[in-house]
Design a protein around this motif. Structure first.
Motif, short mmCIF file in Angstrom:
data_model
loop_
_atom_site.label_atom_id
_atom_site.label_comp_id
_atom_site.label_asym_id
_atom_site.label_seq_id
_atom_site.Cartn_x
_atom_site.Cartn_y
_atom_site.Cartn_z
N PRO A 36 38.61 33.99 32.76
CA PRO A 36 39.07 33.25 33.94
C PRO A 36 38.20 32.01 34.15
CG PRO A 36 37.89 35.21 34.60
CD PRO A 36 38.02 35.28 33.10
N SER A 84 46.44 39.21 34.70
CA SER A 84 45.24 39.59 35.44
C SER A 84 44.16 38.50 35.34
CB SER A 84 44.70 40.93 34.98
OG SER A 84 44.23 40.85 33.66
N VAL A 85 44.08 37.82 34.21
CA VAL A 85 43.14 36.70 34.07
C VAL A 85 43.53 35.57 35.02
CG1 VAL A 85 42.30 34.90 32.51
CG2 VAL A 85 42.51 37.25 31.70
N GLN A 87 45.11 35.89 37.85
CA GLN A 87 44.77 36.31 39.21
C GLN A 87 43.27 36.15 39.48
OE1 GLN A 87 46.54 39.79 40.82
NE2 GLN A 87 45.26 39.75 42.62
N ARG A 88 42.44 36.55 38.54
CA ARG A 88 40.98 36.38 38.72
C ARG A 88 40.60 34.90 38.85
NH1 ARG A 88 40.51 39.94 34.37
NH2 ARG A 88 39.28 38.42 33.21
N SER A 89 41.23 34.05 38.06
CA SER A 89 40.95 32.62 38.15
C SER A 89 41.31 32.07 39.53
CB SER A 89 41.74 31.85 37.08
OG SER A 89 41.29 32.16 35.80
N ASP A 91 41.55 33.87 42.32
CA ASP A 91 40.61 34.45 43.29
C ASP A 91 39.32 33.64 43.35
OD1 ASP A 91 42.35 36.53 43.95
OD2 ASP A 91 41.42 37.96 42.57
N GLU A 92 38.79 33.28 42.17
CA GLU A 92 37.55 32.50 42.13
C GLU A 92 37.75 31.09 42.67
OE1 GLU A 92 35.90 32.73 38.19
OE2 GLU A 92 35.96 34.93 38.20
#
Length: 146
Positions: A36, A84-85, A87-89, A91-92
């Motif tokens: 991410p 999922s990657v 989504q994490r990107s 989120d950050e």
């Protein structure tokens, strides 16, 4: 007042969609194991938001990833690992934005409907379809199919 919030949500989520298309459009979502990377919106970091954005839901249609390799190695389809990657990107990225203390949450939902990729050794083409919306306190502020 509802129109003002809808307009602000659309502006905020416009940046979200730039990130989504930048990430999906590069083909990086097809290789698996992608790390991410938070988007760098330097000018946006100086702005204090009146809402605190966060990814509430990130989904994809089963078999949304479609590949067509023409005389090249098939690197793999977009799947839930890449989702999922993404989504994490996000989120950050959202965590790096500043909001006023006590700002209400702005929930961002996205659904990848199609990620079609056709490529050869020298060319790449893709077609992406994404539905997204922004919700605050069970009230839809913005939605779009791109």
């Amino acid at each position: 007042m509802h129109t003002r919030w809808k307009s602000r949500a659309a502006e905020l989520c416009g940046g979200f969609m730039v990130l989504v298309f930048g990430w999906l459009g590069t083909g990086c979502g097809t290789l698996g194991g992608v790390a991410p990377v938070p988007a760098r919106f330097d000018e946006a970091k100086s702005v204090v938001l009146d809402h605190r954005p966060e990814v509430a839901d990130m989904r994809m249609t089963p078999a949304a990833g479609v590949n067509q390799a023409v005389g090249a190695f098939d690197v793999g389809r977009f799947d839930t690992d890449e989702l999922s990657v993404l989504q994490r990107s996000l989120d950050e990225t959202f965590a790096a934005w500043n909001a006023v203390p006590g700002a209400p949450k702005l929930s961002v939902h996205a659904h990848v409907r199609l990620y079609a990729l056709s490529f050869s050794n020298i060319e790449l083409g893709n077609l992406i379809a994404v539905d997204w919306c922004a919700v605050q306190e069970n009230r839809l502020l913005a939605d779009e199919r791109i």
